[in-house]
Design an enzyme around this catalytic site. Structure first.
Site, PDB file in Angstrom:
ATOM      1  N   HIS A  70       1.010  -1.302   0.300  1.00  0.00           N
ATOM      2  CA  HIS A  70       0.143  -0.129  -0.402  1.00  0.00           C
ATOM      3  C   HIS A  70       0.933   1.394   0.326  1.00  0.00           C
ATOM      4  O   HIS A  70       1.424   1.348   1.125  1.00  0.00           O
ATOM      5  CB  HIS A  70      -0.597  -0.164   1.341  1.00  0.00           C
ATOM      6  CG  HIS A  70      -2.452  -1.144   1.018  1.00  0.00           C
ATOM      7  ND1 HIS A  70      -2.666  -1.750   1.972  1.00  0.00           N
ATOM      8  CD2 HIS A  70      -2.652  -0.838   0.283  1.00  0.00           C
ATOM      9  CE1 HIS A  70      -3.367  -2.564   1.672  1.00  0.00           C
ATOM     10  NE2 HIS A  70      -4.085  -2.387   0.435  1.00  0.00           N
ATOM     11  N   GLU A  73       1.547   3.616   3.247  1.00  0.00           N
ATOM     12  CA  GLU A  73       1.909   3.772   4.164  1.00  0.00           C
ATOM     13  C   GLU A  73       3.826   3.326   4.298  1.00  0.00           C
ATOM     14  O   GLU A  73       4.489   2.066   4.329  1.00  0.00           O
ATOM     15  CB  GLU A  73       1.895   1.990   4.506  1.00  0.00           C
ATOM     16  CG  GLU A  73       0.037   1.943   4.499  1.00  0.00           C
ATOM     17  CD  GLU A  73      -1.030   0.607   4.896  1.00  0.00           C
ATOM     18  OE1 GLU A  73      -0.180  -0.240   4.247  1.00  0.00           O
ATOM     19  OE2 GLU A  73      -2.081   0.766   3.900  1.00  0.00           O
ATOM     20  N   ARG A 128      -3.008   5.451  -1.853  1.00  0.00           N
ATOM     21  CA  ARG A 128      -3.139   3.768  -1.554  1.00  0.00           C
ATOM     22  C   ARG A 128      -2.893   2.915  -2.462  1.00  0.00           C
ATOM     23  O   ARG A 128      -1.608   1.781  -2.299  1.00  0.00           O
ATOM     24  CB  ARG A 128      -4.560   3.124  -0.875  1.00  0.00           C
ATOM     25  CG  ARG A 128      -4.540   1.914  -0.362  1.00  0.00           C
ATOM     26  CD  ARG A 128      -5.359   1.327   0.155  1.00  0.00           C
ATOM     27  NE  ARG A 128      -6.734   0.002   0.377  1.00  0.00           N
ATOM     28  CZ  ARG A 128      -6.295  -0.120   2.181  1.00  0.00           C
ATOM     29  NH1 ARG A 128      -5.043   0.279   2.625  1.00  0.00           N
ATOM     30  NH2 ARG A 128      -6.541  -1.561   1.905  1.00  0.00           N
ATOM     31  N   HIS A 197       2.193  -3.709   6.773  1.00  0.00           N
ATOM     32  CA  HIS A 197       1.400  -2.860   6.469  1.00  0.00           C
ATOM     33  C   HIS A 197       1.352  -1.517   7.657  1.00  0.00           C
ATOM     34  O   HIS A 197       2.092  -1.927   8.963  1.00  0.00           O
ATOM     35  CB  HIS A 197       0.015  -3.108   6.243  1.00  0.00           C
ATOM     36  CG  HIS A 197      -0.326  -3.829   5.385  1.00  0.00           C
ATOM     37  ND1 HIS A 197      -0.930  -3.072   4.510  1.00  0.00           N
ATOM     38  CD2 HIS A 197       0.193  -5.500   4.760  1.00  0.00           C
ATOM     39  CE1 HIS A 197      -1.613  -4.725   3.317  1.00  0.00           C
ATOM     40  NE2 HIS A 197      -0.891  -5.291   3.680  1.00  0.00           N
ATOM     41  N   GLU A 271       0.542  -5.461  11.237  1.00  0.00           N
ATOM     42  CA  GLU A 271      -0.090  -3.389  11.482  1.00  0.00           C
ATOM     43  C   GLU A 271       1.182  -2.462  12.165  1.00  0.00           C
ATOM     44  O   GLU A 271       0.448  -3.189  13.264  1.00  0.00           O
ATOM     45  CB  GLU A 271      -1.219  -3.327  11.606  1.00  0.00           C
ATOM     46  CG  GLU A 271      -2.567  -4.000  10.520  1.00  0.00           C
ATOM     47  CD  GLU A 271      -2.595  -3.664   8.979  1.00  0.00           C
ATOM     48  OE1 GLU A 271      -2.307  -2.017   8.912  1.00  0.00           O
ATOM     49  OE2 GLU A 271      -3.123  -4.084   8.006  1.00  0.00           O
TER      50      GLU A 271
HETATM   51  O1  PAY Z   1      -2.909  -6.164   6.589  1.00  0.00           O
HETATM   52  O2  PAY Z   1      -3.624  -7.640   4.848  1.00  0.00           O
HETATM   53  C1  PAY Z   1      -4.125  -6.517   6.627  1.00  0.00           C
HETATM   54  C2  PAY Z   1      -5.163  -6.566   6.322  1.00  0.00           C
HETATM   55  C3  PAY Z   1      -6.193  -6.249   5.751  1.00  0.00           C
HETATM   56  C4  PAY Z   1      -5.657  -4.280   5.390  1.00  0.00           C
HETATM   57  C5  PAY Z   1      -5.998  -3.885   4.220  1.00  0.00           C
HETATM   58  O3  PAY Z   1      -5.672  -4.333   3.937  1.00  0.00           O
HETATM   59  O4  PAY Z   1      -7.223  -2.830   3.994  1.00  0.00           O
HETATM   60  C6  PAY Z   1      -5.728  -2.983   6.621  1.00  0.00           C
HETATM   61  C7  PAY Z   1      -5.503  -1.658   6.595  1.00  0.00           C
HETATM   62  C8  PAY Z   1      -4.133  -1.395   5.137  1.00  0.00           C
HETATM   63  O5  PAY Z   1      -3.538  -1.635   6.038  1.00  0.00           O
HETATM   64  O6  PAY Z   1      -3.927  -2.115   4.125  1.00  0.00           O
HETATM   65  C9  PAY Z   1      -6.009  -0.800   7.675  1.00  0.00           C
HETATM   66  C10 PAY Z   1      -4.763   0.761   7.049  1.00  0.00           C
HETATM   67  C11 PAY Z   1      -5.561   1.023   8.732  1.00  0.00           C
HETATM   68  C12 PAY Z   1      -5.995   1.119   6.301  1.00  0.00           C
HETATM   69  O7  PAY Z   1      -5.930   1.336   5.101  1.00  0.00           O
HETATM   70  O8  PAY Z   1      -7.177   0.843   6.523  1.00  0.00           O
HETATM   71 ZN    ZN Z   2      -1.887  -1.699   4.392  1.00  0.00          ZN
END
Ligand code: PAY
Ligand code: ZN
Length: 309
Positions: A70, A73, A128, A197, A271
């Site tokens: 992402h 991040e 993202r 992440h 995370e």
């Molecule tokens: O880490 O694979 C994971 C869990 C799912 C993540 C996602 O792809 O939505 C969780 C989110 C992320 O790290 O991308 C959490 C963050 C805070 C967000 O963007 O919502």
């Molecule tokens: Zn992420």
């Protein structure tokens, strides 16, 4: 020892600077580290991987460390490149990493979404997704953490190209995802996959696509708890532990579900810091403390894998 050249590990860097530092690490540690280009991004940037190996010829069981899937991040690639240097510096000095590398190879991809990462530097800090074009709309990009071939397009993913969690036209539609999936399938001996992440301070394991328990959930939960404990031992940072679906929310087509369902039992997603105060824009003065505590967690998993494969 982690600042022996001009690269500042306590700052955020461009893609180019990170790729340059990967080359520097190879130059300094040629018998341990090498680079592998596993493919290209939609905008034709390199999917650039560092390989750490002490084995000659023979393909060893391996660990995949994935970061920066992402774009926004930033702590993830920053932690990954610090980790690369740490592995290189500590090999032959630290007993744990030395013995891990006697048995296994480590592959580290610091920026799994290079186009998105560049875009967060040039246009939108909070981007993202990937930067691929979606036919029939001006909305750009796919969520690469919904694009894997594991219950693709089910709960917790969107079929709307304008959504932040758009799953893409089909599984592996994103070249970035396909490059990693193909490399791992062709290699055939990956035993561990860790995806970095932020934010949330969680150590999670499959599944994201269902709230049903994975077959190895009890073992993975035990490893994750030990990981969180090791991580907290440095400066008290608390990480929660659990499956993705209940730890955060349901997410089909995610990276570690794919790894797990393709025989990579030790599949975890972290995370990293924080819990939401700075969120994606974690200040640079937290990079080294984050990387140092994360390292204790990563080592816990890697040592466990080494002893249990
Ligand atoms: O880490 O694979 C994971 C869990 C799912 C993540 C996602 O792809 O939505 C969780 C989110 C992320 O790290 O991308 C959490 C963050 C805070 C967000 O963007 O919502
Ligand atoms: Zn992420």
């Amino acid at each position: 020892e982690l600042s022996s050249n001009c690269f500042n590990y306590g700052a955020y860097h461009t893609l180019e600077a990170i790729h340059n530092e990967m080359d520097n690490i190879v130059k300094c540690y040629p018998h341990l580290a090498s680079t592998v280009e596993i493919g290209h991004s939609f905008e034709n940037r390199s999917m650039y991987v560092l390989k750490f190996s002490t084995g000659e010829g023979r393909q060893r069981p391996a660990i995949w460390l994935n970061a920066g899937i992402h774009a926004r991040e930033w702590i993830s690639p920053a932690t990954a490149i610090w980790t690369a240097k740490k592995i290189a510096c500590d090999y032959g000095k630290d007993q744990a990493i030395t013995s891990i590398l006697k048995k296994m190879d480590i592959f580290l991809l610091p920026v799994a979404n290079p186009d998105g990462y560049v875009y967060t530097h040039t246009h939108n800090r909070l981007w993202r997704k990937t930067r691929s074009i979606n036919p029939g709309t001006t909305c750009i990009g796919t969520d690469p953490n919904r694009n894997w071939d594991s219950k693709f397009g089910e709960v917790g993913a969107s079929d709307n190209p304008c959504s932040e969690i758009y799953h893409g036209a089909h599984p592996n539609s994103e070249m970035e995802v396909k490059s990693v999936a193909d490399f791992i399938k062709n290699h055939g001996k990956f035993k561990c996959f860790i995806d970095l992440h932020n934010y949330g301070q969680l150590v999670m394991y499959p599944y994201g696509y269902t709230t049903e328990k994975a077959q190895d959930a009890d073992e993975l939960d035990m490893v994750a708890k030990n990981t969180a404990k090791a991580l907290a031992s440095l400066s008290g940072t608390q990480f929660r532990v659990g499956p993705i679906a209940t730890g955060i929310y349901r997410a089909s087509g995610n990276t570690v579900d794919w790894a797990y369902d393709n025989g990579i039992k030790y599949a975890f997603t972290f995370e990293l810091r924080d819990t939401g105060h700075y969120a994606f824009t974690l200040p640079a003065d937290q990079i080294i403390p984050t990387a140092q505590e994360t390292w204790l967690g990563l080592k816990t998993i890697m040592e466990y894998v080494q002893d249990n494969i």
